[in-house]
Design a protein around this motif. Structure first.
Motif, short mmCIF file in Angstrom:
data_model
loop_
_atom_site.label_atom_id
_atom_site.label_comp_id
_atom_site.label_asym_id
_atom_site.label_seq_id
_atom_site.Cartn_x
_atom_site.Cartn_y
_atom_site.Cartn_z
N LEU A 207 0.83 -1.20 0.00
CA LEU A 207 0.00 0.00 0.00
C LEU A 207 0.86 1.25 0.00
CD1 LEU A 207 -2.68 -0.94 2.70
CD2 LEU A 207 -3.01 -0.85 0.23
N TYR A 208 1.73 1.33 1.00
CA TYR A 208 2.63 2.47 1.10
C TYR A 208 3.81 2.11 2.00
CZ TYR A 208 0.49 3.44 5.70
OH TYR A 208 0.05 3.35 7.00
N ILE A 209 4.82 2.96 1.98
CA ILE A 209 6.03 2.74 2.77
C ILE A 209 6.29 4.01 3.57
CG2 ILE A 209 8.48 2.19 2.71
CD1 ILE A 209 7.84 1.08 -0.21
N SER A 210 6.46 3.86 4.86
CA SER A 210 6.77 5.00 5.72
C SER A 210 8.17 4.84 6.28
CB SER A 210 5.75 5.12 6.85
OG SER A 210 5.74 3.95 7.65
N SER A 211 8.73 5.94 6.75
CA SER A 211 10.11 5.91 7.23
C SER A 211 10.25 6.69 8.52
CB SER A 211 11.03 6.52 6.17
OG SER A 211 12.35 6.64 6.64
N ARG A 212 11.07 6.15 9.42
CA ARG A 212 11.38 6.84 10.66
C ARG A 212 12.74 6.37 11.17
NH1 ARG A 212 7.71 7.01 16.22
NH2 ARG A 212 9.04 8.50 17.35
N GLU A 213 13.67 7.30 11.29
CA GLU A 213 15.00 7.01 11.82
C GLU A 213 15.66 5.83 11.11
OE1 GLU A 213 14.48 6.51 15.99
OE2 GLU A 213 14.08 8.65 16.36
N HIS A 214 15.68 5.89 9.78
CA HIS A 214 16.35 4.88 8.94
C HIS A 214 15.72 3.50 9.03
CE1 HIS A 214 20.32 7.37 8.69
NE2 HIS A 214 19.23 8.05 8.32
N VAL A 215 14.47 3.45 9.48
CA VAL A 215 13.71 2.20 9.47
C VAL A 215 12.52 2.39 8.54
CG1 VAL A 215 12.33 0.56 10.80
CG2 VAL A 215 14.40 1.55 11.81
N LEU A 216 12.42 1.52 7.53
CA LEU A 216 11.32 1.56 6.59
C LEU A 216 10.22 0.62 7.05
CD1 LEU A 216 13.36 1.34 3.27
CD2 LEU A 216 12.50 3.41 4.38
N SER A 217 8.99 1.07 7.03
CA SER A 217 7.84 0.23 7.37
C SER A 217 7.02 0.03 6.10
CB SER A 217 6.98 0.86 8.46
OG SER A 217 7.72 0.97 9.67
N ILE A 218 6.95 -1.22 5.63
CA ILE A 218 6.24 -1.55 4.40
C ILE A 218 4.84 -2.02 4.78
CG2 ILE A 218 6.28 -2.91 2.28
CD1 ILE A 218 9.34 -3.33 2.85
N HIS A 219 3.83 -1.22 4.46
CA HIS A 219 2.45 -1.51 4.83
C HIS A 219 1.78 -2.26 3.68
CE1 HIS A 219 2.47 1.38 8.30
NE2 HIS A 219 3.50 1.82 7.60
#
Length: 236
Positions: free
Chosen positions: A143-155
């Motif tokens: 669906l989308y990819i978010s990022s926080r502090e060099h960690v990618l979250s693949i939804h």
């Protein structure tokens, strides 16, 4: 390819079927009968060709909204005698908007576009690496990819969220283009799962989840989304 043609004018529907030799085409004279076959009969089509103006029946626009809720990956093309419903088609993320009378060349281009979507979603994958685990996820399931502090979250479409190490800026260089769009400093979205643009948010088709658009990317996102929808209609 399994194609549903929904048009209350049988002559128009039959004319479209004649222009689709070799395809599995099912004709529907009302939006309710098509919706019933999908929701009650469990039928699935690779492409829905929906006439917008339907007498004594819900409109093609209304049907598209119900199909999208039932089948998040539904590939929808609107057919109309005018372009008055361009905005509604845009919001429902129709793959195309054809003006009657429809020609053979237009349908051939439409089928080519749909086949490219299937190939892209089936074959292209995104690799991930997290701690000691690694693997790939098909583009179509993201669906989308978010990022926080060099960690990618693949939804993903199934509710799964897979974490991976990396920078969003590096990922943007690798995957953004036909399928993915950078819409925010912290987000990349799969354009094939967008239902509409609502203010400064992208609303996703699956559960109405929202992904923010920053002012920096808004104009580019809006233009890219519009061109992807109607690149073969010739509207600029």
């Amino acid at each position: 390819m399994r194609i549903a043609v929904c048009d209350d004018c049988r002559q128009d529907a039959c004319a479209v079927r004649e222009l689709l030799p070799g395809q599995e085409v099912t004709l529907y004279g009302s939006t309710e009968s098509l919706l019933s076959d999908v929701e009650q009969g469990g039928k699935h089509f690779d492409l829905y060709l929906l006439d917008i103006f339907m007498e004594n029946s819900m409109s093609g626009i209304e049907l598209a909204g119900k199909l999208r809720a039932w089948d998040e990956a539904a590939v929808i093309c609107f057919v109309s005698a005018s372009n008055d419903f361009y905005r509604e088609a845009y919001d429902l993320y129709a793959v195309q908007y054809l003006i009657k009378p429809i020609g053979r060349e237009e349908l051939e281009k439409l089928l080519d576009k749909v086949e490219k979507i299937f190939i892209k979603n089936k074959e292209e994958t995104l690799g991930y690496s997290w701690r000691r685990a690694s693997g790939v996820i098909p583009y179509g399931k993201i669906l989308y990819i978010s990022s926080r502090e060099h960690v990618l979250s693949i939804h993903c479409t199934d509710g799964r969220v897979q974490e991976s190490t990396g920078k969003l800026s590096d990922l943007e260089q690798k995957i953004c283009g036909d399928t993915f769009l950078r819409c925010h400093q912290s987000f990349i979205v799969n354009v094939y799962h967008i239902r509409e643009i609502a203010g400064m948010d992208l609303v996703l088709a699956e559960k109405g989840e929202k992904v923010p658009i920053s002012r920096r990317y808004y104009a580019a996102v809006q233009e890219r989304y519009r061109k992807l929808l109607f690149e073969e209609v010739g509207w600029e």
